[in-house]
Design a protein around this motif. Structure first.
Motif, PDB file in Angstrom:
ATOM      1  N   ILE A 125       0.852  -1.198   0.000  1.00  0.00           N
ATOM      2  CA  ILE A 125       0.000   0.000   0.000  1.00  0.00           C
ATOM      3  C   ILE A 125       0.883   1.242   0.000  1.00  0.00           C
ATOM      4  N   VAL A 126       0.674   2.098  -0.994  1.00  0.00           N
ATOM      5  CA  VAL A 126       1.480   3.315  -1.108  1.00  0.00           C
ATOM      6  C   VAL A 126       0.644   4.580  -0.970  1.00  0.00           C
ATOM      7  N   ALA A 127      -0.672   4.454  -1.080  1.00  0.00           N
ATOM      8  CA  ALA A 127      -1.544   5.634  -1.016  1.00  0.00           C
ATOM      9  C   ALA A 127      -2.963   5.191  -0.704  1.00  0.00           C
ATOM     10  N   VAL A 128      -3.835   6.180  -0.487  1.00  0.00           N
ATOM     11  CA  VAL A 128      -5.254   5.917  -0.223  1.00  0.00           C
ATOM     12  C   VAL A 128      -6.071   6.903  -1.043  1.00  0.00           C
ATOM     13  N   VAL A 129      -7.090   6.403  -1.730  1.00  0.00           N
ATOM     14  CA  VAL A 129      -8.046   7.245  -2.447  1.00  0.00           C
ATOM     15  C   VAL A 129      -9.375   7.147  -1.713  1.00  0.00           C
ATOM     16  N   THR A 130     -10.035   8.308  -1.534  1.00  0.00           N
ATOM     17  CA  THR A 130     -11.262   8.333  -0.736  1.00  0.00           C
ATOM     18  C   THR A 130     -12.313   9.223  -1.372  1.00  0.00           C
ATOM     19  N   VAL A 131     -13.562   8.788  -1.268  1.00  0.00           N
ATOM     20  CA  VAL A 131     -14.728   9.580  -1.648  1.00  0.00           C
ATOM     21  C   VAL A 131     -15.644   9.624  -0.440  1.00  0.00           C
ATOM     22  N   SER A 132     -16.240  10.798  -0.193  1.00  0.00           N
ATOM     23  CA  SER A 132     -17.201  10.948   0.893  1.00  0.00           C
ATOM     24  C   SER A 132     -18.335  11.854   0.451  1.00  0.00           C
ATOM     25  N   GLY A 133     -19.550  11.453   0.791  1.00  0.00           N
ATOM     26  CA  GLY A 133     -20.716  12.275   0.493  1.00  0.00           C
ATOM     27  C   GLY A 133     -21.949  11.479   0.126  1.00  0.00           C
ATOM     28  N   LEU A 134     -21.753  10.205  -0.171  1.00  0.00           N
ATOM     29  CA  LEU A 134     -22.848   9.323  -0.578  1.00  0.00           C
ATOM     30  C   LEU A 134     -23.035   8.249   0.496  1.00  0.00           C
ATOM     31  N   PRO A 135     -24.072   7.434   0.394  1.00  0.00           N
ATOM     32  CA  PRO A 135     -24.138   6.255   1.268  1.00  0.00           C
ATOM     33  C   PRO A 135     -22.856   5.431   1.081  1.00  0.00           C
ATOM     34  N   GLN A 136     -22.419   4.771   2.135  1.00  0.00           N
ATOM     35  CA  GLN A 136     -21.098   4.153   2.110  1.00  0.00           C
ATOM     36  C   GLN A 136     -20.876   3.166   0.960  1.00  0.00           C
ATOM     37  N   ALA A 137     -21.864   2.390   0.601  1.00  0.00           N
ATOM     38  CA  ALA A 137     -21.695   1.444  -0.514  1.00  0.00           C
ATOM     39  C   ALA A 137     -21.480   2.197  -1.818  1.00  0.00           C
ATOM     40  N   ASP A 138     -22.127   3.347  -1.968  1.00  0.00           N
ATOM     41  CA  ASP A 138     -21.985   4.153  -3.181  1.00  0.00           C
ATOM     42  C   ASP A 138     -20.635   4.865  -3.223  1.00  0.00           C
ATOM     43  N   ASP A 139     -20.166   5.372  -2.072  1.00  0.00           N
ATOM     44  CA  ASP A 139     -18.813   5.949  -2.018  1.00  0.00           C
ATOM     45  C   ASP A 139     -17.800   4.907  -2.478  1.00  0.00           C
ATOM     46  N   HIS A 140     -17.905   3.705  -1.927  1.00  0.00           N
ATOM     47  CA  HIS A 140     -16.983   2.618  -2.275  1.00  0.00           C
ATOM     48  C   HIS A 140     -17.086   2.282  -3.767  1.00  0.00           C
ATOM     49  N   ALA A 141     -18.301   2.156  -4.263  1.00  0.00           N
ATOM     50  CA  ALA A 141     -18.504   1.766  -5.667  1.00  0.00           C
ATOM     51  C   ALA A 141     -17.906   2.797  -6.627  1.00  0.00           C
ATOM     52  N   LEU A 142     -18.021   4.073  -6.309  1.00  0.00           N
ATOM     53  CA  LEU A 142     -17.458   5.112  -7.178  1.00  0.00           C
ATOM     54  C   LEU A 142     -15.941   5.009  -7.216  1.00  0.00           C
ATOM     55  N   VAL A 143     -15.317   4.798  -6.073  1.00  0.00           N
ATOM     56  CA  VAL A 143     -13.865   4.641  -6.028  1.00  0.00           C
ATOM     57  C   VAL A 143     -13.443   3.417  -6.834  1.00  0.00           C
ATOM     58  N   VAL A 144     -14.121   2.300  -6.638  1.00  0.00           N
ATOM     59  CA  VAL A 144     -13.763   1.067  -7.347  1.00  0.00           C
ATOM     60  C   VAL A 144     -13.962   1.230  -8.850  1.00  0.00           C
ATOM     61  N   GLU A 145     -15.025   1.900  -9.261  1.00  0.00           N
ATOM     62  CA  GLU A 145     -15.238   2.139 -10.690  1.00  0.00           C
ATOM     63  C   GLU A 145     -14.073   2.921 -11.288  1.00  0.00           C
ATOM     64  N   ALA A 146     -13.657   3.980 -10.623  1.00  0.00           N
ATOM     65  CA  ALA A 146     -12.549   4.791 -11.127  1.00  0.00           C
ATOM     66  C   ALA A 146     -11.241   4.001 -11.129  1.00  0.00           C
ATOM     67  N   LEU A 147     -10.980   3.262 -10.054  1.00  0.00           N
ATOM     68  CA  LEU A 147      -9.756   2.462  -9.990  1.00  0.00           C
ATOM     69  C   LEU A 147      -9.734   1.398 -11.080  1.00  0.00           C
ATOM     70  N   THR A 148     -10.864   0.767 -11.310  1.00  0.00           N
ATOM     71  CA  THR A 148     -10.944  -0.265 -12.351  1.00  0.00           C
ATOM     72  C   THR A 148     -10.638   0.325 -13.718  1.00  0.00           C
ATOM     73  N   ARG A 149     -11.253   1.445 -14.020  1.00  0.00           N
ATOM     74  CA  ARG A 149     -10.997   2.114 -15.301  1.00  0.00           C
ATOM     75  C   ARG A 149      -9.526   2.494 -15.428  1.00  0.00           C
ATOM     76  N   PHE A 150      -8.993   3.047 -14.375  1.00  0.00           N
ATOM     77  CA  PHE A 150      -7.616   3.517 -14.410  1.00  0.00           C
ATOM     78  C   PHE A 150      -6.639   2.360 -14.539  1.00  0.00           C
ATOM     79  N   CYS A 151      -6.842   1.300 -13.779  1.00  0.00           N
ATOM     80  CA  CYS A 151      -5.942   0.135 -13.850  1.00  0.00           C
ATOM     81  C   CYS A 151      -5.982  -0.518 -15.228  1.00  0.00           C
ATOM     82  N   GLN A 152      -7.128  -0.512 -15.872  1.00  0.00           N
ATOM     83  CA  GLN A 152      -7.251  -1.096 -17.208  1.00  0.00           C
ATOM     84  C   GLN A 152      -6.460  -0.296 -18.244  1.00  0.00           C
ATOM     85  N   GLN A 153      -6.253   0.982 -17.958  1.00  0.00           N
ATOM     86  CA  GLN A 153      -5.515   1.855 -18.890  1.00  0.00           C
ATOM     87  C   GLN A 153      -4.008   1.715 -18.729  1.00  0.00           C
ATOM     88  N   GLN A 154      -3.558   1.134 -17.622  1.00  0.00           N
ATOM     89  CA  GLN A 154      -2.100   1.003 -17.383  1.00  0.00           C
ATOM     90  C   GLN A 154      -1.492  -0.051 -18.279  1.00  0.00           C
TER      91      GLN A 154
END
Length: 154
Positions: A125-154
């Motif tokens: 673990i080298v860093a942490v990405v966080t979203v806050s403002g939605l219900p917790q499952a939705d905060d998590h899902a938004l982060v995972v969606e972005a990470l998935t997209r980003f990792c696929q581009q690497q």
């Protein structure tokens, strides 16, 4: 083990980066801002490596309270080495809560979804990405969606 726990653990095994620095933090943060803006989501977005904040955005509808939630969620990832949602779900599955009986102050730690560890292959673990403002499952899902997209581009 519940299907949700299995899914959350699988996400953490799969979402591993080859590298992560300032440029990646900027691009990931901008992707999260883009996704949230398209959906008019009232969130705060944060990416930090150790004690350094690499990216932060407070979108329309977010408040300073979201920034406090971010700090609390990040502490969970840093202490337990897993996403804040996974930690919370593991505790709930055992009928436990993150509190003084576990040696933590609930005013400083929040095992609620939205903070996710950024792992680099061979470095952990080298860093942490966080979203806050939605219900917790939705905060998590938004982060995972972005990470998935980003990792696929690497």
């Amino acid at each position: 083990m519940s299907d949700l726990l299995k899914q959350l653990e699988q996400q953490e095994r799969e979402l591993v980066w080859q590298r992560f620095g300032h440029d990646e933090a900027w691009r990931l943060g901008c992707l999260l801002v883009e996704l949230a803006t398209e959906r008019a989501l009232p969130v705060a977005i944060d990416i930090r490596r150790g004690g350094q904040q690499l990216f932060h955005a407070g979108l329309a509808g977010s408040t300073a309270d979201n920034d406090e939630w971010i700090k609390r969620k990040v502490r969970v990832v840093q202490r337990y080495g897993a996403s804040s949602y996974l930690v919370g779900q593991r505790l709930a599955a055992n009928g436990e809560e993150l509190d003084a009986s576990m040696g933590v102050d609930p005013a400083r730690y929040a095992a609620h979804g939205g903070a996710f560890p950024i792992r680099v292959d061979g470095a952990g673990i080298v860093a942490v990405v966080t979203v806050s403002g939605l219900p917790q499952a939705d905060d998590h899902a938004l982060v995972v969606e972005a990470l998935t997209r980003f990792c696929q581009q690497q």
